[in-house]
Design a protein around this motif. Structure first.
Motif, mmCIF file in Angstrom:
data_model
loop_
_atom_site.group_PDB
_atom_site.id
_atom_site.type_symbol
_atom_site.label_atom_id
_atom_site.label_comp_id
_atom_site.label_asym_id
_atom_site.label_seq_id
_atom_site.Cartn_x
_atom_site.Cartn_y
_atom_site.Cartn_z
ATOM 1 N N GLU A 4 0.805 -1.221 0.000
ATOM 2 C CA GLU A 4 0.000 0.000 0.000
ATOM 3 C C GLU A 4 0.838 1.270 0.000
ATOM 4 O O GLU A 4 0.503 2.229 -0.689
ATOM 5 C CB GLU A 4 -0.931 0.011 1.216
ATOM 6 C CG GLU A 4 -2.018 -1.035 1.161
ATOM 7 C CD GLU A 4 -2.754 -1.210 2.487
ATOM 8 O OE1 GLU A 4 -2.656 -0.312 3.358
ATOM 9 O OE2 GLU A 4 -3.415 -2.246 2.644
ATOM 10 N N THR A 5 1.909 1.303 0.791
ATOM 11 C CA THR A 5 2.643 2.560 0.964
ATOM 12 C C THR A 5 3.934 2.638 0.154
ATOM 13 O O THR A 5 4.457 3.739 -0.045
ATOM 14 C CB THR A 5 2.983 2.800 2.451
ATOM 15 O OG1 THR A 5 3.898 1.793 2.896
ATOM 16 C CG2 THR A 5 1.735 2.788 3.311
ATOM 17 N N ARG A 6 4.469 1.491 -0.280
ATOM 18 C CA ARG A 6 5.751 1.494 -0.997
ATOM 19 C C ARG A 6 5.651 0.870 -2.394
ATOM 20 O O ARG A 6 6.654 0.704 -3.073
ATOM 21 C CB ARG A 6 6.820 0.742 -0.202
ATOM 22 C CG ARG A 6 6.980 1.168 1.255
ATOM 23 C CD ARG A 6 7.476 2.552 1.412
ATOM 24 N NE ARG A 6 8.930 2.569 1.424
ATOM 25 C CZ ARG A 6 9.630 3.663 1.646
ATOM 26 N NH1 ARG A 6 9.035 4.804 1.851
ATOM 27 N NH2 ARG A 6 10.936 3.622 1.648
ATOM 28 N N SER A 7 4.431 0.473 -2.801
ATOM 29 C CA SER A 7 4.204 -0.145 -4.122
ATOM 30 C C SER A 7 5.123 -1.335 -4.372
ATOM 31 O O SER A 7 5.644 -1.529 -5.474
ATOM 32 C CB SER A 7 4.375 0.895 -5.239
ATOM 33 O OG SER A 7 3.458 1.944 -5.066
ATOM 34 N N CYS A 8 5.330 -2.132 -3.340
ATOM 35 C CA CYS A 8 6.196 -3.306 -3.447
ATOM 36 C C CYS A 8 5.420 -4.516 -3.962
ATOM 37 O O CYS A 8 4.205 -4.614 -3.788
ATOM 38 C CB CYS A 8 6.793 -3.647 -2.079
ATOM 39 S SG CYS A 8 8.009 -2.452 -1.513
ATOM 40 N N ASP A 9 6.141 -5.436 -4.558
ATOM 41 C CA ASP A 9 5.619 -6.752 -4.917
ATOM 42 C C ASP A 9 6.015 -7.662 -3.763
ATOM 43 O O ASP A 9 7.152 -8.135 -3.687
ATOM 44 C CB ASP A 9 6.242 -7.225 -6.227
ATOM 45 C CG ASP A 9 5.807 -8.630 -6.617
ATOM 46 O OD1 ASP A 9 4.925 -9.211 -5.943
ATOM 47 O OD2 ASP A 9 6.373 -9.160 -7.595
ATOM 48 N N ALA A 10 5.098 -7.850 -2.816
ATOM 49 C CA ALA A 10 5.408 -8.585 -1.586
ATOM 50 C C ALA A 10 4.834 -9.995 -1.622
ATOM 51 O O ALA A 10 3.671 -10.198 -1.957
ATOM 52 C CB ALA A 10 4.861 -7.824 -0.382
ATOM 53 N N ARG A 11 5.672 -10.945 -1.238
ATOM 54 C CA ARG A 11 5.287 -12.356 -1.121
ATOM 55 C C ARG A 11 5.574 -12.792 0.303
ATOM 56 O O ARG A 11 6.452 -12.237 0.963
ATOM 57 C CB ARG A 11 6.081 -13.231 -2.091
ATOM 58 C CG ARG A 11 6.102 -12.762 -3.525
ATOM 59 C CD ARG A 11 4.713 -12.742 -4.109
ATOM 60 N NE ARG A 11 4.657 -12.041 -5.371
ATOM 61 C CZ ARG A 11 4.372 -12.608 -6.526
ATOM 62 N NH1 ARG A 11 4.156 -13.909 -6.575
ATOM 63 N NH2 ARG A 11 4.310 -11.879 -7.618
ATOM 64 N N GLY A 12 4.860 -13.822 0.770
ATOM 65 C CA GLY A 12 5.076 -14.263 2.136
ATOM 66 C C GLY A 12 5.190 -15.767 2.267
ATOM 67 O O GLY A 12 4.625 -16.524 1.471
#
Length: 195
Positions: A36-44
């Motif tokens: 939301e705040t850093r426009s990252c492509d985040a995986r977990g």
């Protein structure tokens, strides 16, 4: 959304637009903030099935897995950042997990409770029992913490392995504290590492 203090530090220091793997991501709070705040492509990657379900229900890309065994399945340099927050001390082989983080990510954030904090020391010295604190809230027989790391232990470990510390933050009662005497004064540490 309010993040845990160590996660807020990590979120503030991840470069916008980065590819991120959050290992031990819990319910995905950090991942959601990074997207939301850093426009990252985040995986977990998360061990607990309930947390995986919660994260997936939030629309996050999370798979169930174990940091001790499943990081080997990720290709080299697949991410800009690999994150391990409050999980290192729960792994079977923290040294191997750290190597894997730095293999799959150009940089790694690692945060952990400092077992040398003065309150922990005082609990052992005066009470003779394993401490129960805000960051270590469970009794010795139910805690997932199996490797009790200190700030100085971690610094020595990364130095011996030639790992570069790009940043270090220390927290006491959830607030930033000086790096001076961090092994004694900090309840929690956050390190940004690279090879």
């Amino acid at each position: 959304m309010s993040l845990r203090p160590d996660l807020a530090i990590i979120a503030a220091n991840v470069a916008p637009g980065s590819r991120v793997l959050d290992v031990g991501c819990g319910d995905g709070a950090l991942m959601a903030a990074l997207e939301e705040t850093r426009s990252c492509d985040a995986r977990g990657l998360e061990l607990d099935a309930g947390d995986v379900a919660t994260a997936v229900a939030r629309g996050l890309s999370v798979v169930q897995g174990n940091a001790d065994t499943d990081l080997a399945d990720y290709p080299d340099a697949a991410f800009d950042y690999a994150i391990l927050s409050q999980t290192l001390q729960t792994t079977m082989r923290p040294d191997v997990v750290l190597d894997e983080l730095l293999r799959i990510g150009a940089r790694a954030f690692v945060s952990f409770p400092n077992f040398a904090h003065w309150r922990v020391r005082a609990s052992l010295l005066w009470g003779g029992r394993m401490p129960v604190t805000t960051l270590l809230p469970l009794a010795w027989y139910e805690t997932p913490n199996i490797h009790h790391v200190t700030v100085d232990d971690f610094r020595a470990h990364v130095a011996a392995r030639g790992i570069i510390v790009e940043g270090a933050w220390f927290l006491n009662r959830g607030r930033p504290t000086s790096a001076a005497a961090a092994n004694f004064r900090a309840e929690h540490a956050v390190f940004l590492l690279r090879r």
